[in-house]
Design a protein around this motif. Sequence first.
Motif, PDB file in Angstrom:
ATOM      1  N   TRP A   1      -4.372  10.327  -4.096  1.00 16.01           N
ATOM      2  CA  TRP A   1      -3.120   9.614  -3.836  1.00 16.01           C
ATOM      3  C   TRP A   1      -3.175   8.978  -2.452  1.00 16.01           C
ATOM      4  CZ3 TRP A   1       0.827  10.306  -0.177  1.00 16.01           C
ATOM      5  CH2 TRP A   1       1.989   9.552  -0.400  1.00 16.01           C
ATOM      6  N   GLY A   2      -3.036   7.661  -2.405  1.00 13.79           N
ATOM      7  CA  GLY A   2      -3.082   6.943  -1.142  1.00 13.79           C
ATOM      8  C   GLY A   2      -4.480   6.671  -0.620  1.00 13.79           C
ATOM      9  N   GLY A   3      -5.491   7.044  -1.371  1.00 13.74           N
ATOM     10  CA  GLY A   3      -6.861   6.931  -0.883  1.00 13.74           C
ATOM     11  C   GLY A   3      -7.357   5.503  -0.724  1.00 13.74           C
ATOM     12  N   GLN A   4      -6.724   4.545  -1.414  1.00 10.94           N
ATOM     13  CA  GLN A   4      -7.145   3.148  -1.329  1.00 10.94           C
ATOM     14  C   GLN A   4      -6.112   2.278  -0.607  1.00 10.94           C
ATOM     15  OE1 GLN A   4      -7.937   2.289  -5.565  1.00 10.94           O
ATOM     16  NE2 GLN A   4     -10.118   2.442  -5.147  1.00 10.94           N
ATOM     17  N   ALA A   5      -5.149   2.908   0.078  1.00  9.28           N
ATOM     18  CA  ALA A   5      -4.041   2.169   0.697  1.00  9.28           C
ATOM     19  C   ALA A   5      -4.518   1.158   1.733  1.00  9.28           C
ATOM     20  CB  ALA A   5      -3.048   3.142   1.325  1.00  9.28           C
ATOM     21  N   GLU A   6      -5.498   1.539   2.558  1.00  6.90           N
ATOM     22  CA  GLU A   6      -5.974   0.621   3.589  1.00  6.90           C
ATOM     23  C   GLU A   6      -6.620  -0.603   2.959  1.00  6.90           C
ATOM     24  OE1 GLU A   6      -8.815   0.510   7.579  1.00  6.90           O
ATOM     25  OE2 GLU A   6      -8.130   2.418   6.772  1.00  6.90           O
ATOM     26  N   GLU A   7      -7.359  -0.393   1.876  1.00  5.93           N
ATOM     27  CA  GLU A   7      -7.988  -1.531   1.195  1.00  5.93           C
ATOM     28  C   GLU A   7      -6.926  -2.464   0.602  1.00  5.93           C
ATOM     29  OE1 GLU A   7      -8.911   1.553   0.959  1.00  5.93           O
ATOM     30  OE2 GLU A   7     -11.063   1.680   1.334  1.00  5.93           O
ATOM     31  N   VAL A   8      -5.846  -1.887   0.074  1.00  2.61           N
ATOM     32  CA  VAL A   8      -4.764  -2.701  -0.482  1.00  2.61           C
ATOM     33  C   VAL A   8      -4.213  -3.641   0.586  1.00  2.61           C
ATOM     34  CG1 VAL A   8      -2.424  -2.658  -1.423  1.00  2.61           C
ATOM     35  CG2 VAL A   8      -4.119  -1.016  -2.241  1.00  2.61           C
ATOM     36  N   PHE A   9      -3.916  -3.078   1.764  1.00  4.36           N
ATOM     37  CA  PHE A   9      -3.372  -3.883   2.852  1.00  4.36           C
ATOM     38  C   PHE A   9      -4.383  -4.937   3.303  1.00  4.36           C
ATOM     39  CE2 PHE A   9      -2.231  -5.085   7.104  1.00  4.36           C
ATOM     40  CZ  PHE A   9      -0.848  -5.082   7.112  1.00  4.36           C
ATOM     41  N   SER A  10      -5.621  -4.529   3.438  1.00  2.00           N
ATOM     42  CA  SER A  10      -6.657  -5.430   3.931  1.00  2.00           C
ATOM     43  C   SER A  10      -6.835  -6.639   3.020  1.00  2.00           C
ATOM     44  CB  SER A  10      -7.987  -4.671   4.066  1.00  2.00           C
ATOM     45  OG  SER A  10      -9.009  -5.526   4.507  1.00  2.00           O
ATOM     46  N   TYR A  11      -6.879  -6.415   1.694  1.00  2.00           N
ATOM     47  CA  TYR A  11      -7.087  -7.517   0.760  1.00  2.00           C
ATOM     48  C   TYR A  11      -5.878  -8.452   0.683  1.00  2.00           C
ATOM     49  CZ  TYR A  11     -11.613  -5.991  -1.020  1.00  2.00           C
ATOM     50  OH  TYR A  11     -12.945  -5.670  -1.131  1.00  2.00           O
ATOM     51  N   PRO A  29       2.918   6.010   7.879  1.00  2.00           N
ATOM     52  CA  PRO A  29       4.224   6.689   7.811  1.00  2.00           C
ATOM     53  C   PRO A  29       4.700   6.964   6.386  1.00  2.00           C
ATOM     54  CG  PRO A  29       4.296   4.945   9.458  1.00  2.00           C
ATOM     55  CD  PRO A  29       2.999   4.787   8.711  1.00  2.00           C
ATOM     56  N   LEU A  30       4.175   6.224   5.421  1.00  2.00           N
ATOM     57  CA  LEU A  30       4.543   6.441   4.025  1.00  2.00           C
ATOM     58  C   LEU A  30       3.652   7.484   3.356  1.00  2.00           C
ATOM     59  CD1 LEU A  30       5.044   2.711   2.939  1.00  2.00           C
ATOM     60  CD2 LEU A  30       6.746   4.302   3.843  1.00  2.00           C
ATOM     61  N   HIS A  31       2.712   8.032   4.131  1.00  2.00           N
ATOM     62  CA  HIS A  31       1.764   9.006   3.604  1.00  2.00           C
ATOM     63  C   HIS A  31       1.685  10.206   4.550  1.00  2.00           C
ATOM     64  CE1 HIS A  31       0.587   5.224   1.660  1.00  2.00           C
ATOM     65  NE2 HIS A  31       0.076   5.946   0.689  1.00  2.00           N
ATOM     66  N   GLY A  69       0.805  -1.211   0.000  1.00  2.00           N
ATOM     67  CA  GLY A  69       0.000   0.000   0.000  1.00  2.00           C
ATOM     68  C   GLY A  69       0.839   1.263   0.000  1.00  2.00           C
ATOM     69  N   GLY A  70       2.180   1.117   0.143  1.00  2.00           N
ATOM     70  CA  GLY A  70       3.075   2.260   0.095  1.00  2.00           C
ATOM     71  C   GLY A  70       3.378   2.643  -1.348  1.00  2.00           C
ATOM     72  N   SER A  71       3.460   3.929  -1.608  1.00  2.00           N
ATOM     73  CA  SER A  71       3.582   4.433  -2.973  1.00  2.00           C
ATOM     74  C   SER A  71       5.031   4.707  -3.367  1.00  2.00           C
ATOM     75  CB  SER A  71       2.767   5.728  -3.118  1.00  2.00           C
ATOM     76  OG  SER A  71       3.107   6.420  -4.298  1.00  2.00           O
TER      77      SER A  71
END
Length: 440
Positions: free
Chosen positions: A318-328, A291-293, A70-72
């Motif tokens: 930017w970063g708006g879907q990061a939590e979903e990335v980690f969760s999936y 921390p990456l955002h 989820g980090g960019s």
Amino acid sequence: MDLRGAAPALWFLFSVVLSKGLPAAPQGEEAWNYVEVRDGAHMFWWLYYVDGQSAANDRPLIMWLQGGPGGSGTGFGNFEEIGPLNRNLEPRKTNWVQAASVLFVDNPVGTGFSYTDRPDAYATNVATVASDMLVLLKHFFTERPEFQSVPFYIFSESYGGKMAAAISLELTKAAAKGAVKCRFAGVALGDSWISPLDSVMTWGPYLYTTSLLDDYGLSDVKKAAEAVKQAVEQEQFKKATELWSVTETVVEQNTNGVNFYNILTQDPSERRLHSAAESYIARQVRRHIAPLHGQSLSELMNGDIRKKLGIIPENVTWGGQAEEVFSYMAEDFMKPVVNVVDQLLTAGVNVTVYNGQLDLIVDTLGQELWVKRLKWDGLPGFNTLRWTPLDDPAAAGVTGAFYKNYKNFAFYWILKAGHMIPSDQGPMALQMMKMITQQV
């Protein structure tokens, strides 16, 4: 949707930088684009040509993969670690673009400026991550044939290393068949989540030997880590991810909030108490994705950079879907990929492992454990070597790192660096990159 953008120079950053009275950015040329890697899954990439497009044929191409998941890379890796400008849009002396063309990719889909149209388009394992990346790379090398004949390296950090290993194996197969036209030259795994359990099991001993745990704390951390081990051995990987989160909480409680990314630094704000009702996903996003955002980086990416790029859909942040990335990816998170590294080495792929001395989350002790269990037939020869010291480029006569190199495997121990090695030891990281890409 086929959104494309390219820039002949850093014209926008020049205008922003000059308006702030800061020195101009380094000269260079860029390109960026979206690739729809699956139906509803859009991946964003951003390329910097080395010293301008004319030099691209003489220098390697490096793809940088960030962690998380989820980090960019286009955000954190670019503006906080190795890109030509820092987050204040000031030139970075240790940027990697002075020695190689650098391709940042926001992956898995949903990371950074990459996005999905619907929930079922997220990746749930590294196999899908690798498949998606092959689609992007095939598209990239087809559209930019000037890179087909230059050495192509994948550099990675944290969970990015786990993805890089899987991607490298599939790329090796695809390149051999001619499905992707590139000259794949090697992969570098930085502080990488290759064997999660080895990291967790060595947290206690590492913290104890650095005087960050007492006997009681060591006992608590070992007990929590054993629960993670049991879940992994039973292949209950989602439960293992949850217990990994619990173990981190035990570490925090017994160390007064040690920084998992660099044990010698501590952010007082991270020592605050959090709600007991916080889910483990939310807790891990707070610890490892947030921390990456950081606020200043988010403001830059969702402000000036978004305007510069000009192709980001209105509904994408930017970063708006990061939590979903980690969760999936949670169920796949604790699965090891040591066997993938073994396959890469056996196939003759150049593999480098590099690690920061002060990193906790992926401590060097854990990295050494899985390396010693490799089935690669060159391991006995590697183990007979003594390491070689490297001077710190920023401090003559001071040791900055040690390394070993045997056949197609290398290991770098980077001193005075935590998890984000280019941020902590920029000159040493740049020299290491040049050594790996055979430029020194």
